[in-house]
Design an enzyme around this catalytic site. Structure first.
Site, PDB file in Angstrom:
ATOM      1  N   ASN A 107      71.064  26.549  93.754  1.00 42.73           N
ATOM      2  CA  ASN A 107      70.612  26.050  95.059  1.00 42.73           C
ATOM      3  C   ASN A 107      69.177  26.455  95.394  1.00 42.73           C
ATOM      4  O   ASN A 107      68.446  25.695  96.022  1.00 42.73           O
ATOM      5  CB  ASN A 107      71.580  26.568  96.137  1.00 42.73           C
ATOM      6  CG  ASN A 107      71.001  26.484  97.532  1.00 42.73           C
ATOM      7  OD1 ASN A 107      70.921  25.403  98.123  1.00 42.73           O
ATOM      8  ND2 ASN A 107      70.541  27.619  98.070  1.00 42.73           N
ATOM      9  N   TYR A 123      57.120  19.128  93.427  1.00 34.17           N
ATOM     10  CA  TYR A 123      58.530  19.243  93.855  1.00 34.17           C
ATOM     11  C   TYR A 123      59.337  18.073  93.275  1.00 34.17           C
ATOM     12  O   TYR A 123      60.420  18.272  92.716  1.00 34.17           O
ATOM     13  CB  TYR A 123      58.585  19.250  95.386  1.00 34.17           C
ATOM     14  CG  TYR A 123      59.966  19.396  95.986  1.00 34.17           C
ATOM     15  CD1 TYR A 123      60.625  20.627  95.984  1.00 34.17           C
ATOM     16  CD2 TYR A 123      60.603  18.307  96.584  1.00 34.17           C
ATOM     17  CE1 TYR A 123      61.891  20.762  96.556  1.00 34.17           C
ATOM     18  CE2 TYR A 123      61.861  18.438  97.159  1.00 34.17           C
ATOM     19  CZ  TYR A 123      62.506  19.662  97.144  1.00 34.17           C
ATOM     20  OH  TYR A 123      63.762  19.793  97.713  1.00 34.17           O
ATOM     21  N   THR A 138      66.572  22.955 107.708  1.00 32.63           N
ATOM     22  CA  THR A 138      66.393  24.320 107.175  1.00 32.63           C
ATOM     23  C   THR A 138      64.911  24.698 107.221  1.00 32.63           C
ATOM     24  O   THR A 138      64.052  23.878 107.560  1.00 32.63           O
ATOM     25  CB  THR A 138      66.852  24.405 105.706  1.00 32.63           C
ATOM     26  OG1 THR A 138      65.971  23.605 104.928  1.00 32.63           O
ATOM     27  CG2 THR A 138      68.285  23.960 105.515  1.00 32.63           C
TER      28      THR A 138
HETATM   29  N1  LIG Z   1      66.195  20.975 103.382  1.00 26.26           N
HETATM   30  C1  LIG Z   1      66.181  19.737 102.908  1.00 26.26           C
HETATM   31  O1  LIG Z   1      65.896  18.757 103.617  1.00 26.26           O
HETATM   32  C2  LIG Z   1      66.534  19.481 101.469  1.00 26.26           C
HETATM   33  C3  LIG Z   1      66.606  18.157 101.024  1.00 26.26           C
HETATM   34  C4  LIG Z   1      66.938  17.898  99.710  1.00 26.26           C
HETATM   35  C5  LIG Z   1      67.221  18.945  98.864  1.00 26.26           C
HETATM   36  N2  LIG Z   1      67.139  20.221  99.308  1.00 26.26           N
HETATM   37  C6  LIG Z   1      67.451  21.299  98.370  1.00 26.26           C
HETATM   38  O2  LIG Z   1      68.447  22.140  98.908  1.00 26.26           O
HETATM   39  C7  LIG Z   1      68.323  23.448  98.356  1.00 26.26           C
HETATM   40  C8  LIG Z   1      68.324  24.486  99.467  1.00 26.26           C
HETATM   41  O3  LIG Z   1      67.160  24.297 100.243  1.00 26.26           O
HETATM   42  P1  LIG Z   1      67.053  24.778 101.758  1.00 26.26           P
HETATM   43  O4  LIG Z   1      66.689  23.571 102.529  1.00 26.26           O
HETATM   44  O5  LIG Z   1      68.223  25.595 102.160  1.00 26.26           O
HETATM   45  O6  LIG Z   1      65.729  25.691 101.639  1.00 26.26           O
HETATM   46  P2  LIG Z   1      65.339  27.094 102.282  1.00 26.26           P
HETATM   47  O7  LIG Z   1      65.924  27.256 103.630  1.00 26.26           O
HETATM   48  O8  LIG Z   1      63.860  27.179 102.112  1.00 26.26           O
HETATM   49  O9  LIG Z   1      66.061  28.157 101.328  1.00 26.26           O
HETATM   50  C9  LIG Z   1      65.629  28.297 100.001  1.00 26.26           C
HETATM   51  C10 LIG Z   1      66.405  29.416  99.330  1.00 26.26           C
HETATM   52  O10 LIG Z   1      65.852  29.567  98.013  1.00 26.26           O
HETATM   53  C11 LIG Z   1      65.557  30.940  97.817  1.00 26.26           C
HETATM   54  N3  LIG Z   1      64.438  31.182  96.912  1.00 26.26           N
HETATM   55  C12 LIG Z   1      63.195  30.667  96.973  1.00 26.26           C
HETATM   56  N4  LIG Z   1      62.419  31.230  96.031  1.00 26.26           N
HETATM   57  C13 LIG Z   1      63.199  32.108  95.362  1.00 26.26           C
HETATM   58  C14 LIG Z   1      62.974  33.008  94.284  1.00 26.26           C
HETATM   59  N5  LIG Z   1      61.782  33.140  93.707  1.00 26.26           N
HETATM   60  N6  LIG Z   1      64.019  33.763  93.850  1.00 26.26           N
HETATM   61  C15 LIG Z   1      65.225  33.670  94.438  1.00 26.26           C
HETATM   62  N7  LIG Z   1      65.497  32.849  95.465  1.00 26.26           N
HETATM   63  C16 LIG Z   1      64.491  32.093  95.920  1.00 26.26           C
HETATM   64  C17 LIG Z   1      65.205  31.464  99.207  1.00 26.26           C
HETATM   65  O11 LIG Z   1      65.310  32.869  99.182  1.00 26.26           O
HETATM   66  P3  LIG Z   1      64.255  33.846  99.919  1.00 26.26           P
HETATM   67  O12 LIG Z   1      64.798  34.033 101.296  1.00 26.26           O
HETATM   68  O13 LIG Z   1      64.275  35.097  99.106  1.00 26.26           O
HETATM   69  O14 LIG Z   1      62.916  33.153  99.895  1.00 26.26           O
HETATM   70  C18 LIG Z   1      66.253  30.755 100.048  1.00 26.26           C
HETATM   71  O15 LIG Z   1      67.476  31.461 100.014  1.00 26.26           O
HETATM   72  C19 LIG Z   1      67.046  23.428  97.527  1.00 26.26           C
HETATM   73  O16 LIG Z   1      67.363  23.218  96.168  1.00 26.26           O
HETATM   74  C20 LIG Z   1      66.286  22.222  98.069  1.00 26.26           C
HETATM   75  O17 LIG Z   1      65.384  21.685  97.139  1.00 26.26           O
HETATM   76  C21 LIG Z   1      66.817  20.524 100.591  1.00 26.26           C
END
Ligand SMILES: NC(=O)c1ccc[n+]([C@@H]2O[C@H](COP(=O)([O-])OP(=O)(O)OC[C@H]3O[C@@H](n4cnc5c(N)ncnc54)[C@H](OP(=O)(O)O)[C@@H]3O)[C@@H](O)[C@H]2O)c1
Length: 243
Positions: A83, A150, A187
């Protein structure tokens, strides 16, 4: 017992997935860079292992620690959810720098590849249902200015999922791999994109517009759909699924 290995559980979708997976018959093993004490306090049997996914050379070691928590005598299912991701760099490609490109492709693509490889190897002795869910994005197909790295990372993740799915096939012990496009979620990733200045990130307005029009789903609602996919009958080997 079902065992779940999840990355990026400090916030956002990963945290929501972990919260909803908490159950007496589920053993969660969170693999996360940042501690989430509130989450840990909700589940006494949860393991929370620290890892910065930029440090890909550490992944095998942490996965070995994770698998040491999985009891061969009671594991009926072992699931990996890749994730964690970063959205940056959010700029035209000529304005980005090599360090940003490297971090994006490492966390979003190389780390899930190494996680999946290690998962398949270490889960080999377990006769249980084995599944990998790679959290991708429609950005793999829908291209916006300023998001080329990305998009490339997510397109790569989709192709990787299809490739490993074809490799694993349909045997009784095959690990099933699926990539999923979860839609737009409210998020920190979205906040980061809409708060960018328009000069640097031309698509910031689009992210602001989807927020203003209430088009973002809650992490909890998306997590519910993803868990249904992960544990249900529509988890089809080597596919890319849009929910
Ligand atoms: N939000 C959207 O609209 C959306 C849409 C399509 C797909 N997605 C996908 O959904 C997934 C979750 O995204 P989200 O929206 O929940 O994003 P988010 O709130 O930014 O959370 C990202 C997570 O990834 C972790 N992460 C980032 N860099 C890291 C590293 N170097 N090592 C370990 N962990 C790391 C962060 O941990 P830290 O707290 O340590 O930084 C956080 O727990 C992602 O794959 C994203 O591409 C999101």
């Amino acid at each position: 017992m079902k065992y779940f290995l999840l990355t990026g559980t400090s916030r956002g979708l990963g945290e929501a997935l972990a919260e909803q997976l908490i159950h007496p018959e589920h053993h969660l093993i969170c693999l996360s860079r940042t501690m989430n004490k509130a989450l840990i306090s909700k589940d006494p049997q949860m393991d929370y292992l620290e890892i910065d996914l930029n440090e890909v050379d550490q992944i095998a070691l942490v996965m070995e620690q994770a698998f040491s928590r999985i009891d061969r005598t009671n594991a009926e299912g072992i699931y990996l959810i890749n994730n964690a991701a970063v959205v940056t760099p959010l700029s035209r490609i000529e304005q980005g720098n090599t360090e940003q490109f490297k971090q994006n492709l490492t966390v979003n693509l190389l780390a899930p590849i190494v996680m999946t490889s290690t998962f398949i190897r270490l889960s080999e002795p377990y006769h249980a249902e084995k599944r990998v869910l790679n959290i991708s994005s429609s950005s793999a197909k829908n291209l916006l200015p300023g998001m080329s790295v990305y998009s490339a990372s997510k397109a790569g993740l989709d192709v990787f999922s299809k490739g490993v799915g074809a490799e694993q096939g349909e045997g009784a012990d095959a690990v099933k791999v699926v990539s999923v496009w979860p839609g737009m979620i409210d998020t920190a990733l979205q906040t980061e994109a809409r708060n960018m200045d328009k000069e640097t990130f031309a698509s910031a307005d689009i992210f602001q517009m989807v927020k203003d029009r209430g088009m973002l789903a809650s992490p909890a609602d998306v997590a519910t759909k993803l868990i249904k996919l992960l544990l249900g009958d529509h988890f089809i080997q080597g596919t890319v699924v849009e929910i």
